[in-house]
Design a protein around this motif. Structure first.
Motif, PDB file in Angstrom:
ATOM      1  N   ASP A  91      -3.522   3.637  -3.288  1.00 46.85           N
ATOM      2  CA  ASP A  91      -3.785   4.088  -1.672  1.00 46.85           C
ATOM      3  C   ASP A  91      -2.524   4.304  -1.004  1.00 46.85           C
ATOM      4  O   ASP A  91      -2.988   5.308  -0.234  1.00 46.85           O
ATOM      5  CB  ASP A  91      -4.344   2.653  -1.063  1.00 46.85           C
ATOM      6  N   LEU A  92      -1.359   3.851  -1.196  1.00 47.71           N
ATOM      7  CA  LEU A  92      -0.195   4.561  -0.516  1.00 47.71           C
ATOM      8  C   LEU A  92       1.081   4.264  -1.344  1.00 47.71           C
ATOM      9  O   LEU A  92       1.186   3.203  -1.943  1.00 47.71           O
ATOM     10  CB  LEU A  92      -0.365   3.380   0.730  1.00 47.71           C
ATOM     11  N   ILE A  93       1.848   5.281  -1.388  1.00 43.71           N
ATOM     12  CA  ILE A  93       3.047   5.305  -2.105  1.00 43.71           C
ATOM     13  C   ILE A  93       3.982   5.417  -0.797  1.00 43.71           C
ATOM     14  O   ILE A  93       4.051   6.400  -0.269  1.00 43.71           O
ATOM     15  CB  ILE A  93       3.053   6.567  -3.054  1.00 43.71           C
ATOM     16  N   ILE A  94       5.035   4.615  -0.808  1.00 44.27           N
ATOM     17  CA  ILE A  94       6.288   4.853   0.218  1.00 44.27           C
ATOM     18  C   ILE A  94       7.500   5.071  -0.599  1.00 44.27           C
ATOM     19  O   ILE A  94       7.636   4.238  -1.610  1.00 44.27           O
ATOM     20  CB  ILE A  94       6.162   3.397   0.973  1.00 44.27           C
ATOM     21  N   SER A  95       7.869   6.164  -0.357  1.00 46.50           N
ATOM     22  CA  SER A  95       9.056   6.694  -1.465  1.00 46.50           C
ATOM     23  C   SER A  95      10.293   6.729  -0.577  1.00 46.50           C
ATOM     24  O   SER A  95      10.373   7.529   0.296  1.00 46.50           O
ATOM     25  CB  SER A  95       8.572   8.139  -1.946  1.00 46.50           C
TER      26      SER A  95
ATOM     27  N   GLY B 123      -5.796   9.099  -0.884  1.00 49.76           N
ATOM     28  CA  GLY B 123      -4.507   8.262  -0.694  1.00 49.76           C
ATOM     29  C   GLY B 123      -3.422   8.863  -0.190  1.00 49.76           C
ATOM     30  O   GLY B 123      -3.316  10.251   0.050  1.00 49.76           O
ATOM     31  N   LYS B 124      -2.375   8.184   0.247  1.00 50.63           N
ATOM     32  CA  LYS B 124      -1.098   8.901   1.039  1.00 50.63           C
ATOM     33  C   LYS B 124       0.125   8.728   0.287  1.00 50.63           C
ATOM     34  O   LYS B 124       0.228   7.476  -0.256  1.00 50.63           O
ATOM     35  CB  LYS B 124      -1.194   8.435   2.371  1.00 50.63           C
ATOM     36  N   LEU B 125       0.944   9.848   0.299  1.00 53.05           N
ATOM     37  CA  LEU B 125       2.537   9.439   0.256  1.00 53.05           C
ATOM     38  C   LEU B 125       2.979   9.598   1.432  1.00 53.05           C
ATOM     39  O   LEU B 125       2.782  10.437   2.450  1.00 53.05           O
ATOM     40  CB  LEU B 125       2.904  10.904  -0.537  1.00 53.05           C
TER      41      LEU B 125
ATOM     42  N   TYR C 285       0.321  20.044  -3.464  1.00 56.42           N
ATOM     43  CA  TYR C 285       0.054  18.770  -3.984  1.00 56.42           C
ATOM     44  C   TYR C 285      -1.056  17.965  -3.187  1.00 56.42           C
ATOM     45  O   TYR C 285      -1.686  17.036  -3.807  1.00 56.42           O
ATOM     46  CB  TYR C 285       1.147  17.870  -4.478  1.00 56.42           C
ATOM     47  N   PHE C 286      -0.980  18.220  -1.824  1.00 52.48           N
ATOM     48  CA  PHE C 286      -1.620  17.395  -0.659  1.00 52.48           C
ATOM     49  C   PHE C 286      -2.571  18.133   0.020  1.00 52.48           C
ATOM     50  O   PHE C 286      -2.115  19.481   0.360  1.00 52.48           O
ATOM     51  CB  PHE C 286      -0.547  16.717  -0.054  1.00 52.48           C
ATOM     52  N   SER C 287      -3.792  17.724   0.558  1.00 54.45           N
ATOM     53  CA  SER C 287      -4.662  18.536   1.369  1.00 54.45           C
ATOM     54  C   SER C 287      -3.893  18.770   2.866  1.00 54.45           C
ATOM     55  O   SER C 287      -4.296  19.631   3.606  1.00 54.45           O
ATOM     56  CB  SER C 287      -6.168  17.915   1.100  1.00 54.45           C
TER      57      SER C 287
ATOM     58  N   CYS D 290       1.961  12.507   3.644  1.00 58.22           N
ATOM     59  CA  CYS D 290       0.940  13.594   2.898  1.00 58.22           C
ATOM     60  C   CYS D 290      -0.524  12.876   2.225  1.00 58.22           C
ATOM     61  O   CYS D 290      -0.397  11.846   1.733  1.00 58.22           O
ATOM     62  CB  CYS D 290       1.624  13.927   1.798  1.00 58.22           C
ATOM     63  N   THR D 291      -1.568  13.539   2.592  1.00 54.36           N
ATOM     64  CA  THR D 291      -2.776  12.989   2.161  1.00 54.36           C
ATOM     65  C   THR D 291      -3.283  13.974   0.892  1.00 54.36           C
ATOM     66  O   THR D 291      -3.400  15.204   1.212  1.00 54.36           O
ATOM     67  CB  THR D 291      -3.651  13.064   3.457  1.00 54.36           C
ATOM     68  N   LYS D 292      -3.602  12.982   0.050  1.00 53.36           N
ATOM     69  CA  LYS D 292      -4.264  13.721  -1.229  1.00 53.36           C
ATOM     70  C   LYS D 292      -5.794  14.513  -1.170  1.00 53.36           C
ATOM     71  O   LYS D 292      -6.311  13.716  -0.109  1.00 53.36           O
ATOM     72  CB  LYS D 292      -4.423  12.912  -2.445  1.00 53.36           C
TER      73      LYS D 292
END
Ligand code: SAM
Length: 202
Positions: A121-125, A152-154, A178-180, A200-202
């Motif tokens: 659901d969520l990547i925190i980078s 899902g979100k980055l 890569y993201f909408s 960034c949302t997929k």
């Protein structure tokens, strides 16, 4: 392991690893509290979320993530530098910290007992994208797109000075492929270096 001595130990490990490998570590100091708080805003206590931290380093964001986790969350982190992963395991013994590259995220998902597609659901980078050449950026973004759920979100950050670097500009141009949607926060000034947060949302 809390208090000033652990903080100075973490700083010295960070600087030592930066000197050894500046492009992999990408910053000479850990992120500050203001940036860390802006990075964790998508953690939702009322939702089931699989949350993965990319490149936690010595734990600047992990320190903000851990107190926000509830039984509805499944969290783990992937860190490339073994010395950072060791520091983090001591600081957060309950967190699952995998040592390796996030380019192999599907492998780590299987180790966590999760499907290797559409499960995050969520990547925190904390990755230093502006230090990465295009092939390395894409070798991380391609599998990231496969493992994020639809919607899902980055959440990632970029230093202000990163815009002066060609790989930094390339990363900002590449994100919409890569993201909408890509949302850029106001600049977080109280950080060395000032940085934007990108959601960034997929
Ligand atoms: C700029 S530091 C950020 C550390 C921390 N999140 C912070 O903000 O203080 C970047 C981190 O990404 C890690 N890293 C770099 N490439 C990686 C990869 N391919 N997979 C996992 N971690 C990586 C580095 O070892 C380092 O710990």
């Amino acid at each position: 392991m809390t208090g000033p001595s652990s903080k100075s130990l973490r700083r010295s490990v960070f600087i030592r690893e930066f000197i050894k490998n500046p492009f992999k570590v990408g910053a000479c100091a850990p992120s500050g509290k203001h940036l860390a708080r802006a990075m964790v805003k998508e953690i939702d206590p009322g939702r089931d979320q699989v949350i993965v931290e990319y490149g936690p380093g010595t734990g600047a964001f992990t320190d903000e993530i851990m107190p926000r986790l509830t039984p509805r969350h499944h969290y783990f982190a992937v860190e490339l530098t073994p010395a950072f992963a060791d520091v983090l395991r001591q600081r957060h013994p309950r967190a699952h910290i995998h040592t390796g590259s996030v380019a192999n995220i599907e492998h780590f998902l299987r180790e966590e007992g999760l499907p290797d597609r559409d499960s995050i659901d969520l990547i925190i980078s904390g990755l230093p994208w502006a230090s990465f050449p295009e092939d390395l950026q894409r070798s991380i973004l391609d599998p990231m797109k496969r493992v994020l759920k639809p919607g899902g979100k980055l959440v990632t950050f970029g230093y202000h000075i990163g815009k002066a670097m060609s790989n930094g500009r390339l990363f900002y141009r590449t994100l919409p492929e890569y993201f909408s949607s890509v949302h850029q926060s106001p600049l977080v000034w109280r950080n060395i270096w000032p940085a934007w947060v990108f959601t960034c949302t997929k």
